[in-house]
Scaffold this motif. Structure first.
Motif, PDB file in Angstrom:
ATOM      1  N   THR A  89      -2.783  15.512   7.150  1.00  0.00           N
ATOM      2  CA  THR A  89      -2.376  14.323   6.396  1.00  0.00           C
ATOM      3  C   THR A  89      -3.444  13.244   6.498  1.00  0.00           C
ATOM      4  O   THR A  89      -3.810  12.843   7.609  1.00  0.00           O
ATOM      5  N   PRO A  90      -3.949  12.765   5.383  1.00  0.00           N
ATOM      6  CA  PRO A  90      -4.978  11.719   5.434  1.00  0.00           C
ATOM      7  C   PRO A  90      -4.458  10.456   6.123  1.00  0.00           C
ATOM      8  O   PRO A  90      -3.337  10.008   5.848  1.00  0.00           O
ATOM      9  N   PRO A  91      -5.216   9.864   7.009  1.00  0.00           N
ATOM     10  CA  PRO A  91      -4.788   8.627   7.694  1.00  0.00           C
ATOM     11  C   PRO A  91      -5.067   7.406   6.821  1.00  0.00           C
ATOM     12  O   PRO A  91      -5.686   7.508   5.752  1.00  0.00           O
ATOM     13  N   ILE A  92      -4.633   6.266   7.285  1.00  0.00           N
ATOM     14  CA  ILE A  92      -4.976   5.022   6.618  1.00  0.00           C
ATOM     15  C   ILE A  92      -6.487   4.817   6.728  1.00  0.00           C
ATOM     16  O   ILE A  92      -7.104   5.172   7.734  1.00  0.00           O
ATOM     17  N   THR A  93      -7.091   4.314   5.686  1.00  0.00           N
ATOM     18  CA  THR A  93      -8.539   4.086   5.672  1.00  0.00           C
ATOM     19  C   THR A  93      -8.834   2.620   5.365  1.00  0.00           C
ATOM     20  O   THR A  93      -7.993   1.896   4.831  1.00  0.00           O
ATOM     21  N   ARG A  94     -10.040   2.206   5.705  1.00  0.00           N
ATOM     22  CA  ARG A  94     -10.439   0.832   5.410  1.00  0.00           C
ATOM     23  C   ARG A  94     -10.432   0.593   3.908  1.00  0.00           C
ATOM     24  O   ARG A  94     -10.007  -0.475   3.438  1.00  0.00           O
ATOM     25  N   LYS A  95     -10.861   1.578   3.138  1.00  0.00           N
ATOM     26  CA  LYS A  95     -10.893   1.430   1.687  1.00  0.00           C
ATOM     27  C   LYS A  95      -9.488   1.223   1.134  1.00  0.00           C
ATOM     28  O   LYS A  95      -9.262   0.341   0.293  1.00  0.00           O
ATOM     29  N   ALA A  96      -8.542   2.031   1.618  1.00  0.00           N
ATOM     30  CA  ALA A  96      -7.160   1.902   1.144  1.00  0.00           C
ATOM     31  C   ALA A  96      -6.580   0.544   1.519  1.00  0.00           C
ATOM     32  O   ALA A  96      -5.895  -0.101   0.714  1.00  0.00           O
ATOM     33  N   ALA A  97      -6.854   0.101   2.746  1.00  0.00           N
ATOM     34  CA  ALA A  97      -6.352  -1.202   3.197  1.00  0.00           C
ATOM     35  C   ALA A  97      -6.931  -2.332   2.345  1.00  0.00           C
ATOM     36  O   ALA A  97      -6.219  -3.274   1.970  1.00  0.00           O
ATOM     37  N   LEU A  99      -8.095  -2.033  -0.773  1.00  0.00           N
ATOM     38  CA  LEU A  99      -7.524  -1.914  -2.114  1.00  0.00           C
ATOM     39  C   LEU A  99      -6.116  -2.492  -2.175  1.00  0.00           C
ATOM     40  O   LEU A  99      -5.780  -3.243  -3.105  1.00  0.00           O
ATOM     41  N   TYR A 100      -5.302  -2.158  -1.181  1.00  0.00           N
ATOM     42  CA  TYR A 100      -3.910  -2.601  -1.206  1.00  0.00           C
ATOM     43  C   TYR A 100      -3.812  -4.111  -0.991  1.00  0.00           C
ATOM     44  O   TYR A 100      -3.016  -4.791  -1.658  1.00  0.00           O
ATOM     45  N   THR A 101      -4.629  -4.631  -0.097  1.00  0.00           N
ATOM     46  CA  THR A 101      -4.641  -6.074   0.129  1.00  0.00           C
ATOM     47  C   THR A 101      -5.069  -6.815  -1.130  1.00  0.00           C
ATOM     48  O   THR A 101      -4.469  -7.834  -1.510  1.00  0.00           O
ATOM     49  N   LEU A 102      -6.091  -6.296  -1.795  1.00  0.00           N
ATOM     50  CA  LEU A 102      -6.559  -6.901  -3.039  1.00  0.00           C
ATOM     51  C   LEU A 102      -5.478  -6.841  -4.114  1.00  0.00           C
ATOM     52  O   LEU A 102      -5.254  -7.811  -4.853  1.00  0.00           O
ATOM     53  N   TRP A 103      -4.789  -5.712  -4.184  1.00  0.00           N
ATOM     54  CA  TRP A 103      -3.737  -5.525  -5.184  1.00  0.00           C
ATOM     55  C   TRP A 103      -2.595  -6.520  -4.984  1.00  0.00           C
ATOM     56  O   TRP A 103      -2.193  -7.212  -5.928  1.00  0.00           O
ATOM     57  N   VAL A 104      -2.083  -6.609  -3.770  1.00  0.00           N
ATOM     58  CA  VAL A 104      -0.963  -7.509  -3.504  1.00  0.00           C
ATOM     59  C   VAL A 104      -1.384  -8.960  -3.689  1.00  0.00           C
ATOM     60  O   VAL A 104      -0.646  -9.770  -4.275  1.00  0.00           O
ATOM     61  N   ILE A 173      -6.241   5.490  -7.633  1.00  0.00           N
ATOM     62  CA  ILE A 173      -4.920   5.458  -6.991  1.00  0.00           C
ATOM     63  C   ILE A 173      -4.574   6.845  -6.465  1.00  0.00           C
ATOM     64  O   ILE A 173      -4.160   6.994  -5.306  1.00  0.00           O
ATOM     65  N   PHE A 174      -4.750   7.876  -7.299  1.00  0.00           N
ATOM     66  CA  PHE A 174      -4.472   9.238  -6.831  1.00  0.00           C
ATOM     67  C   PHE A 174      -5.366   9.608  -5.662  1.00  0.00           C
ATOM     68  O   PHE A 174      -4.901  10.216  -4.677  1.00  0.00           O
ATOM     69  N   ASP A 175      -6.631   9.274  -5.742  1.00  0.00           N
ATOM     70  CA  ASP A 175      -7.589   9.665  -4.702  1.00  0.00           C
ATOM     71  C   ASP A 175      -7.281   9.028  -3.353  1.00  0.00           C
ATOM     72  O   ASP A 175      -7.724   9.533  -2.316  1.00  0.00           O
ATOM     73  N   ASN A 176      -6.542   7.924  -3.342  1.00  0.00           N
ATOM     74  CA  ASN A 176      -6.189   7.244  -2.095  1.00  0.00           C
ATOM     75  C   ASN A 176      -4.670   7.194  -1.898  1.00  0.00           C
ATOM     76  O   ASN A 176      -4.169   6.318  -1.186  1.00  0.00           O
ATOM     77  N   TRP A 177      -3.960   8.139  -2.496  1.00  0.00           N
ATOM     78  CA  TRP A 177      -2.502   8.054  -2.588  1.00  0.00           C
ATOM     79  C   TRP A 177      -1.816   8.018  -1.218  1.00  0.00           C
ATOM     80  O   TRP A 177      -0.944   7.190  -0.972  1.00  0.00           O
ATOM     81  N   CYS A 183      -0.312   1.831   3.911  1.00  0.00           N
ATOM     82  CA  CYS A 183      -0.437   0.385   3.647  1.00  0.00           C
ATOM     83  C   CYS A 183       0.866  -0.176   3.083  1.00  0.00           C
ATOM     84  O   CYS A 183       1.314  -1.265   3.478  1.00  0.00           O
ATOM     85  N   ALA A 184       1.483   0.568   2.150  1.00  0.00           N
ATOM     86  CA  ALA A 184       2.741   0.130   1.552  1.00  0.00           C
ATOM     87  C   ALA A 184       3.836   0.045   2.607  1.00  0.00           C
ATOM     88  O   ALA A 184       4.667  -0.876   2.583  1.00  0.00           O
ATOM     89  N   ASN A 185       3.858   0.989   3.534  1.00  0.00           N
ATOM     90  CA  ASN A 185       4.842   0.953   4.614  1.00  0.00           C
ATOM     91  C   ASN A 185       4.649  -0.269   5.505  1.00  0.00           C
ATOM     92  O   ASN A 185       5.627  -0.915   5.905  1.00  0.00           O
ATOM     93  N   ILE A 186       3.415  -0.595   5.816  1.00  0.00           N
ATOM     94  CA  ILE A 186       3.139  -1.771   6.654  1.00  0.00           C
ATOM     95  C   ILE A 186       3.668  -3.026   5.980  1.00  0.00           C
ATOM     96  O   ILE A 186       4.353  -3.851   6.606  1.00  0.00           O
ATOM     97  N   LEU A 187       3.394  -3.183   4.688  1.00  0.00           N
ATOM     98  CA  LEU A 187       3.884  -4.359   3.971  1.00  0.00           C
ATOM     99  C   LEU A 187       5.406  -4.359   3.903  1.00  0.00           C
ATOM    100  O   LEU A 187       6.047  -5.392   4.118  1.00  0.00           O
ATOM    101  N   GLY A 188       5.999  -3.193   3.613  1.00  0.00           N
ATOM    102  CA  GLY A 188       7.449  -3.106   3.487  1.00  0.00           C
ATOM    103  C   GLY A 188       8.162  -3.514   4.762  1.00  0.00           C
ATOM    104  O   GLY A 188       9.133  -4.288   4.726  1.00  0.00           O
ATOM    105  N   TYR A 189       7.703  -3.008   5.885  1.00  0.00           N
ATOM    106  CA  TYR A 189       8.333  -3.374   7.161  1.00  0.00           C
ATOM    107  C   TYR A 189       8.017  -4.816   7.550  1.00  0.00           C
ATOM    108  O   TYR A 189       8.871  -5.512   8.111  1.00  0.00           O
ATOM    109  N   ALA A 190       6.818  -5.274   7.250  1.00  0.00           N
ATOM    110  CA  ALA A 190       6.441  -6.644   7.610  1.00  0.00           C
ATOM    111  C   ALA A 190       7.286  -7.660   6.850  1.00  0.00           C
ATOM    112  O   ALA A 190       7.816  -8.612   7.449  1.00  0.00           O
ATOM    113  N   VAL A 191       7.438  -7.480   5.547  1.00  0.00           N
ATOM    114  CA  VAL A 191       8.187  -8.456   4.760  1.00  0.00           C
ATOM    115  C   VAL A 191       9.674  -8.394   5.083  1.00  0.00           C
ATOM    116  O   VAL A 191      10.368  -9.420   5.096  1.00  0.00           O
TER     117      VAL A 191
END
Length: 475
Positions: A89-97, A99-104, A173-177, A183-191
């Motif tokens: 299973t691919p782990p969280i990456t700096r690129k994904a983090a 991207l997600y931070t920029l998106w939100v 999005i698919f390449d970093n799915w 990242c989405a889980n971190i935001l979901g639990y944090a909020v």
């Protein structure tokens, strides 16, 4: 807080002083004050299992080409262990983090810093500053409705990049799915956690808070009714619509781009899924003002159910059809494709016309025509927490005279169309219709329980006039 002022608002309660005031709750409506054992068990199950359900579906596609039984068979036969699956299973990456931070951040800026201009030139669209429904405590919040604008600007930027700018690949999005999933889980639990702490110590409207005395229920279903930061940032409206629903169509476009990259073309099944789900998404934002009067805004408190659900469950499980079609590029026969399209469009017609009938009825206070006739109504009344007596009307004409929640029938027809577009090769794409059938049936029962508490005998008169909840003659 952007709401009509209310006198004598009590201070926020400390954790040690939370008690259930059953007397005060009589004649009000909203989330349950007390929790039965079945509800508590269901909530603990969802808190523990829902994240693993999402992971299992996405992992099954990534490692087993969307075969849901693949991981189970491999583990049962000894061909693989849980540690083997996790290691792949691919782990969280700096690129994904990033991207997600920029998106939100981008969606927060669109929501808070750019007042709506679409309502100034789009005929029939209602945006800008709008009032929500009366809360159980008698508060009327104001909202900045600009979701359509955010969706349009986001997708304009996406297509500009795809055809002109080339800042990033359309398949990003698919390449970093899976890294984006973490990242989405971190935001979901944090909020969700922040919203609960806020509800205890510095709520936006203390009289609209509800405490059951059970930590798990409060965390899952929420304490605050409309948590806000500042005047306009409303947690419920933002997370219900952005970032998940704005992302929905972008995710599908990325899946279509990946299908083209891998297989050399985009199948008609992928086109159908993109078009039918885009219709639903655009409808959501076109009618965002109407959404302020729906169960999500009018009844649900903001907790993990909405916070984590909108960040993770919605974008990852509502897009399973597009993800499946990346791995299985189904090309439908013309009759099959036309049948799916017809089912989806008829479902959307029922969904939209039913909701339009109710919205028109509310906006005109019943002074309108439904199916060419003056609507039949049930006059009713209820009391809010501030002791004010309110009068309302229940519509019993049009689709609302066929069944009390006939709009959900259209929703289910559309959901089935998304799934049928994927053919019959695997069960995974059909999770959505199974889930929606359970969700909407449960929502029927939840809504009716609240309405019965809210309207009392008036609700009994309504159910006598419209005896079926969902399907005439069946349920």
């Amino acid at each position: 807080m952007a709401a009509k002022s209310q006198p004598n608002v009590p201070k926020a309660k400390s954790i040690d002083s939370i008690t259930n005031d059953r007397t005060a709750s009589q004649g009000q409506w909203g989330r349950a004050w007390e929790v039965d054992w079945f509800s508590l068990g269901s909530i603990i199950f969802l808190l523990l299992c829902a994240p693993f359900i999402v992971y299992y579906f996405i992992m099954a596609c990534d490692q087993y080409s969307c075969a849901l039984t693949g991981p189970v068979v491999d583990i049962a036969t000894g061909r693989a262990q849980l540690s083997d699956i996790w290691a792949k299973t691919p782990p969280i990456t700096r690129k994904a983090a990033q991207l997600y931070t920029l998106w939100v951040t981008f969606q927060v800026l669109l929501y808070t810093s750019l007042p709506d201009f679409c309502h100034k030139f789009l005929p029939g669209y209602v945006g800008g500053i709008q009032e929500g429904a009366v809360t159980p405590a008698g508060v009327v919040n104001k909202y900045q409705i600009n979701g359509l604008q955010a969706w349009l600007l986001t997708h304009l930027l996406w297509f500009a990049n795809a055809h002109l700018l080339s800042w990033f690949s359309p398949t990003i999005i698919f390449d970093n799915w899976i890294p984006l999933l973490w990242c989405a889980n971190i935001l979901g639990y944090a909020v969700s956690t922040f919203a609960m702490v806020k509800g205890y110590f510095f709520p936006t409207s203390a009289r609209d808070c509800k405490f059951t005395g059970n930590f798990f229920y409060n965390y899952m279903m929420g304490v605050e009714f409309n948590p806000r930061i500042g005047k306009w940032f409303d947690f419920k409206l933002f997370f219900n619509g952005r970032p998940g629903i704005v992302a929905w169509t972008l995710i599908n476009l990325s899946f279509a781009a990946k299908q083209r990259e891998l297989h050399g073309h985009v199948t008609n099944a992928m086109v159908l899924v993109n078009v039918l789900q885009a219709i639903y998404v655009i409808d959501f934002f076109w009618n965002e003002t109407w959404y302020l009067k729906t169960i999500d805004i009018c009844h649900d408190h903001f907790g993990w159910y909405l916070g984590w659900g909108d960040c993770v469950w919605l974008p990852y499980l509502y897009t399973l059809q597009g993800l499946y079609l990346v791995y299985h590029p189904v090309q439908l026969s013309t009759p099959h494709a036309m049948g799916v399209l017809l089912l989806g469009l008829v479902g959307y017609y029922i969904f939209r016309v039913a909701n339009h009938q109710k919205d028109l009825f509310r906006r005109t206070d019943g002074r309108c025509l439904i199916w060419g006739k003056k609507p039949k109504v049930i006059e009713c009344s209820y009391t809010s927490a501030d002791g004010q007596r309110h009068h309302s009307k229940l519509l019993v004409s049009g689709f609302w005279g066929v069944a009390r929640h006939f709009n959900y029938v259209g929703d289910l027809m559309g959901s089935l169309a998304y799934c049928l577009a994927c053919g019959g090769g695997h069960l995974l794409p059909y999770f959505y219709i199974i889930y929606m059938a359970i969700l909407l049936t449960h929502r029927c029962l939840r809504d009716e329980h609240r309405c019965a508490s809210k309207y009392g005998r008036d609700w009994e008169r309504y159910t006598a006039a419209v005896p079926y909840r969902l399907l005439p003659g069946i349920f």
